[in-house]
Write an enzyme that holds these catalytic residues in place. Structure first.
Site, PDB file in Angstrom:
ATOM      1  N   ASN A   1      48.972  44.684  39.539  1.00  0.00           N
ATOM      2  CA  ASN A   1      48.141  43.486  39.409  1.00  0.00           C
ATOM      3  C   ASN A   1      47.369  43.413  38.102  1.00  0.00           C
ATOM      4  O   ASN A   1      46.694  42.423  37.836  1.00  0.00           O
ATOM      5  CB  ASN A   1      47.212  43.351  40.618  1.00  0.00           C
ATOM      6  CG  ASN A   1      48.000  42.979  41.861  1.00  0.00           C
ATOM      7  OD1 ASN A   1      49.174  42.611  41.773  1.00  0.00           O
ATOM      8  ND2 ASN A   1      47.376  43.098  43.026  1.00  0.00           N
TER       9      ASN A   1
ATOM     10  N   ARG B   1      47.142  30.216  50.417  1.00  0.00           N
ATOM     11  CA  ARG B   1      46.965  30.572  49.011  1.00  0.00           C
ATOM     12  C   ARG B   1      47.026  29.390  48.047  1.00  0.00           C
ATOM     13  O   ARG B   1      47.915  29.325  47.177  1.00  0.00           O
ATOM     14  CB  ARG B   1      47.944  31.674  48.617  1.00  0.00           C
ATOM     15  CG  ARG B   1      47.791  32.894  49.499  1.00  0.00           C
ATOM     16  CD  ARG B   1      48.673  34.025  49.107  1.00  0.00           C
ATOM     17  NE  ARG B   1      48.189  34.767  47.968  1.00  0.00           N
ATOM     18  CZ  ARG B   1      48.809  35.797  47.439  1.00  0.00           C
ATOM     19  NH1 ARG B   1      49.939  36.196  47.958  1.00  0.00           N
ATOM     20  NH2 ARG B   1      48.310  36.433  46.405  1.00  0.00           N
TER      21      ARG B   1
ATOM     22  N   ASP C   1      44.135  44.600  49.949  1.00  0.00           N
ATOM     23  CA  ASP C   1      45.446  45.219  49.694  1.00  0.00           C
ATOM     24  C   ASP C   1      45.562  46.621  50.291  1.00  0.00           C
ATOM     25  O   ASP C   1      46.632  47.230  50.230  1.00  0.00           O
ATOM     26  CB  ASP C   1      45.725  45.270  48.181  1.00  0.00           C
ATOM     27  CG  ASP C   1      45.983  43.884  47.610  1.00  0.00           C
ATOM     28  OD1 ASP C   1      46.223  42.949  48.399  1.00  0.00           O
ATOM     29  OD2 ASP C   1      45.936  43.739  46.373  1.00  0.00           O
TER      30      ASP C   1
ATOM     31  N   CYS D   1      52.497  31.718  51.518  1.00  0.00           N
ATOM     32  CA  CYS D   1      53.352  32.890  51.670  1.00  0.00           C
ATOM     33  C   CYS D   1      52.972  33.589  52.957  1.00  0.00           C
ATOM     34  O   CYS D   1      52.121  33.103  53.711  1.00  0.00           O
ATOM     35  CB  CYS D   1      53.227  33.827  50.475  1.00  0.00           C
ATOM     36  SG  CYS D   1      51.649  34.652  50.425  1.00  0.00           S
TER      37      CYS D   1
HETATM   38  N1  EPU Z   1      41.942  30.817  47.068  1.00  0.00           N
HETATM   39  C1  EPU Z   1      41.715  29.466  47.234  1.00  0.00           C
HETATM   40  N2  EPU Z   1      41.887  28.651  46.145  1.00  0.00           N
HETATM   41  C2  EPU Z   1      42.263  29.114  44.939  1.00  0.00           C
HETATM   42  C3  EPU Z   1      42.492  30.494  44.775  1.00  0.00           C
HETATM   43  C4  EPU Z   1      42.307  31.330  45.869  1.00  0.00           C
HETATM   44  O1  EPU Z   1      41.383  29.003  48.327  1.00  0.00           O
HETATM   45  O2  EPU Z   1      42.408  28.313  44.002  1.00  0.00           O
HETATM   46  C5  EPU Z   1      41.747  31.722  48.220  1.00  0.00           C
HETATM   47  C6  EPU Z   1      43.037  32.449  48.629  1.00  0.00           C
HETATM   48  O3  EPU Z   1      43.839  31.627  49.462  1.00  0.00           O
HETATM   49  C7  EPU Z   1      42.486  33.684  49.310  1.00  0.00           C
HETATM   50  C8  EPU Z   1      41.242  33.986  48.488  1.00  0.00           C
HETATM   51  O4  EPU Z   1      40.893  32.770  47.821  1.00  0.00           O
HETATM   52  O5  EPU Z   1      42.142  33.364  50.625  1.00  0.00           O
HETATM   53  C9  EPU Z   1      41.399  35.083  47.447  1.00  0.00           C
HETATM   54  O6  EPU Z   1      42.606  34.868  46.723  1.00  0.00           O
HETATM   55  P1  EPU Z   1      42.815  35.320  45.215  1.00  0.00           P
HETATM   56  O7  EPU Z   1      43.039  34.087  44.390  1.00  0.00           O
HETATM   57  O8  EPU Z   1      41.750  36.246  44.788  1.00  0.00           O
HETATM   58  O9  EPU Z   1      44.190  36.097  45.326  1.00  0.00           O
HETATM   59  P2  EPU Z   1      45.306  36.124  44.224  1.00  0.00           P
HETATM   60  O10 EPU Z   1      44.677  36.076  42.887  1.00  0.00           O
HETATM   61  O11 EPU Z   1      46.361  35.141  44.538  1.00  0.00           O
HETATM   62  C10 EPU Z   1      45.339  38.711  43.875  1.00  0.00           C
HETATM   63  C11 EPU Z   1      46.341  39.818  44.003  1.00  0.00           C
HETATM   64  C12 EPU Z   1      46.657  40.048  45.472  1.00  0.00           C
HETATM   65  C13 EPU Z   1      45.349  40.434  46.182  1.00  0.00           C
HETATM   66  C14 EPU Z   1      44.301  39.335  45.965  1.00  0.00           C
HETATM   67  C15 EPU Z   1      42.952  39.654  46.547  1.00  0.00           C
HETATM   68  C16 EPU Z   1      47.575  39.613  41.940  1.00  0.00           C
HETATM   69  C17 EPU Z   1      48.837  39.281  41.253  1.00  0.00           C
HETATM   70  N3  EPU Z   1      47.536  39.437  43.258  1.00  0.00           N
HETATM   71  O12 EPU Z   1      45.925  37.560  44.451  1.00  0.00           O
HETATM   72  O13 EPU Z   1      47.556  41.142  45.540  1.00  0.00           O
HETATM   73  O14 EPU Z   1      45.580  40.591  47.552  1.00  0.00           O
HETATM   74  O15 EPU Z   1      44.138  39.084  44.558  1.00  0.00           O
HETATM   75  O16 EPU Z   1      42.468  40.830  46.017  1.00  0.00           O
HETATM   76  O17 EPU Z   1      46.632  40.067  41.317  1.00  0.00           O
HETATM   77  C18 EPU Z   1      49.246  42.493  46.497  1.00  0.00           C
HETATM   78  O18 EPU Z   1      49.232  43.170  45.466  1.00  0.00           O
HETATM   79  O19 EPU Z   1      49.854  42.852  47.544  1.00  0.00           O
HETATM   80  C19 EPU Z   1      48.516  41.219  46.532  1.00  0.00           C
HETATM   81  C20 EPU Z   1      48.738  40.279  47.452  1.00  0.00           C
END
Ligand code: EPU
Length: 428
Positions: A23, A120, A305, A115
């Site tokens: 990540n 998300r 995670d 997903c």
């Molecule tokens: N969310 C919203 N609106 C947005 C963005 C996020 O409602 O515009 C919500 C999401 O639906 C979720 C929460 O906010 O409920 C947090 O999501 P976040 O955006 O932080 O997650 P992400 O950036 O999509 C990254 C990691 C994930 C990890 C999460 C939380 C990467 C590439 N992915 O995802 O990693 O679970 O942060 O820490 O950095 C994994 O490695 O298995 C994985 C899923």
């Protein structure tokens, strides 16, 4: 499709090295688009997700040369689109949105969609980029973005988002004036990205805190030095949990105790002994697994995670534990599969009540996402008999050389084609 065959019941013992963090790698690869030239990245983990990101960069016109140091040539950007066939394989493709807008003034990125772990949405990414002057249109399943000139802004995220913070931070480094990002995510991967951007000449302070200040620059340049990706705290945590669940003794070289602090605290509460060593972190367990409650939170809270892996561990605890998942609305899919191995878990909304069992029994299980698969592997390592984890490709997205590392720790695991009987597969 491949499966992982595990004959459980052996304590894992030994030393392995942490791989580079998935990540952190994904935003850093996307960030190479911000400056034309040859970028060098070392300790890039060899994973399906990092190859997907390199393929996406290739499609955009930026070829790469893979080796111990990966070289990415972003001299020319010939295509400013992240097409559906690549985005559907990896949601993190959305990370090219900010960099492409900053570099080209225009970007077309397929919407990632929901997903297995939740809906998300990405509205926070878009709101943040809009604050910098971008305009978006959603059409045909794509986000079409345009900007004449990025301008610094004072923006507050409504929700803490990791990739959202990264996307807006990457655009802001090339904006005119200063950007302040409030309620920003504080994950160590954001600090690593800020370090990489700093090497390209960006001026960022406060990364790793909720307020990040970015002084925009007219242009950035590829650093002459290779950037070494930080060690993967989730991979490290998974192997430390493997020591705990099997009653073993594992040292992960390079694991960072600060980044892992919330995970180590929970492992300690389960009765796992943790030793912080100059070269890494050691976990071992000699007594029973103790029940404990766990709440997932943004960093520096306990990471979502690691929730699935800890659920596997607590399914063998002496007592009842309550796990609350506060980040994703649907991240308990592994519970039903753990149940097939004999775990006792009840789900109500975002809460899982795990009643510890004295033992688990091997079974065939199937996972829906990366960390769910990791939890099934841990449960399989501790279970009596043979466990087959189907759909191994989920694990290949995020765990580098998984069987090799588990094998080095004394696990009896091997990869085979799905549908192939275990004995026949072993004979090959
Ligand atoms: N969310 C919203 N609106 C947005 C963005 C996020 O409602 O515009 C919500 C999401 O639906 C979720 C929460 O906010 O409920 C947090 O999501 P976040 O955006 O932080 O997650 P992400 O950036 O999509 C990254 C990691 C994930 C990890 C999460 C939380 C990467 C590439 N992915 O995802 O990693 O679970 O942060 O820490 O950095 C994994 O490695 O298995 C994985 C899923």
């Amino acid at each position: 499709m491949d499966k992982l065959v595990i004959r459980g019941g052996r304590p894992l013992r030994g030393t392995i090295a942490a791989s580079g963090a998935k990540n952190a790698s994904l935003p850093i690869l996307a960030a190479t688009l911000l400056a034309p030239g040859e970028h060098k990245v070392s300790r890039l983990p060899d994973l399906m997700d990092t190859s997907s990101m390199l393929s996406l960069l290739g499609r955009i016109g930026c070829p790469s040369l893979v080796g111990p140091t990966v070289r990415i040539d972003t001299s020319r950007v010939s295509f400013n689109e992240a097409p559906y066939d690549l985005v559907r394989k990896m949601r993190a493709s959305i990370l090219v949105l900010g960099p492409l807008l900053a570099r080209c003034g225009e970007a077309h990125v397929s919407l990632p969609g929901g997903c297995a772990i939740g809906v998300r949405p990405i509205e926070q990414h878009l709101k943040g980029l809009e604050a910098l002057g971008c305009v978006f249109e959603l059409d045909g399943g794509y986000v079409h973005g345009r900007v004449d000139r990025l301008r610094g802004a004072d923006f507050r995220f409504d929700i803490t988002t990791v990739t959202g913070t990264e996307n807006v931070m990457m655009a802001a480094v090339l904006a005119e004036g200063t950007t302040i990002l409030r309620n920003a995510a504080c994950e160590p991967e954001i600090v690593d990205l800020a370090g990489f951007l700093g090497g390209m000449g960006a001026r960022i302070t406060g990364a790793g805190t909720p307020t990040i200040v970015i002084d925009g620059m007219p242009a950035l340049r590829a650093s002459r030095k290779a950037w070494a990706i930080l060690p993967d705290r989730i991979e490290s945590g998974t192997y430390l949990a493997a020591a705990a669940i099997t009653g073993g003794d594992v040292t992960v070289l390079g694991a960072d105790p600060d980044d892992l602090a919330p995970v180590l605290e929970v492992l300690r509460r389960t009765g796992t002994e943790i030793e912080l060593r100059p070269d890494g972190v050691r976990a071992f367990r000699t007594g029973p697994i103790l029940a404990t409650d766990v709440d997932t939170q943004p960093h520096p809270g306990f990471p979502t995670d690691m929730q699935a892996q800890v659920m596997a561990l607590l399914s063998l605890a002496d007592g009842t534990s309550v796990i609350r998942e506060n980040i994703f609305e649907n991240r308990f899919m592994h519970a039903a599969e753990l149940h097939r191995l004999g775990a006792r878990i009840e789900i109500a909304g975002n809460t899982a009540t795990v009643t510890g069992s004295p033992s688990l029994r091997g079974a065939t299980v199937m996972a829906t996402d990366l960390r769910a698969s990791a939890s099934l592997v841990l449960a399989g390592l501790a279970a009596h008999g043979t466990t087959e984890v189907l759909r191994l490709y989920h694990l290949d997205r995020g765990y580098e050389r998984l069987e090799e590392k588990l094998g080095a720790l004394g696990a009896d695991v091997f990869r085979a084609a799905e549908g192939r009987p275990v004995e026949a597969a072993r004979a090959v």
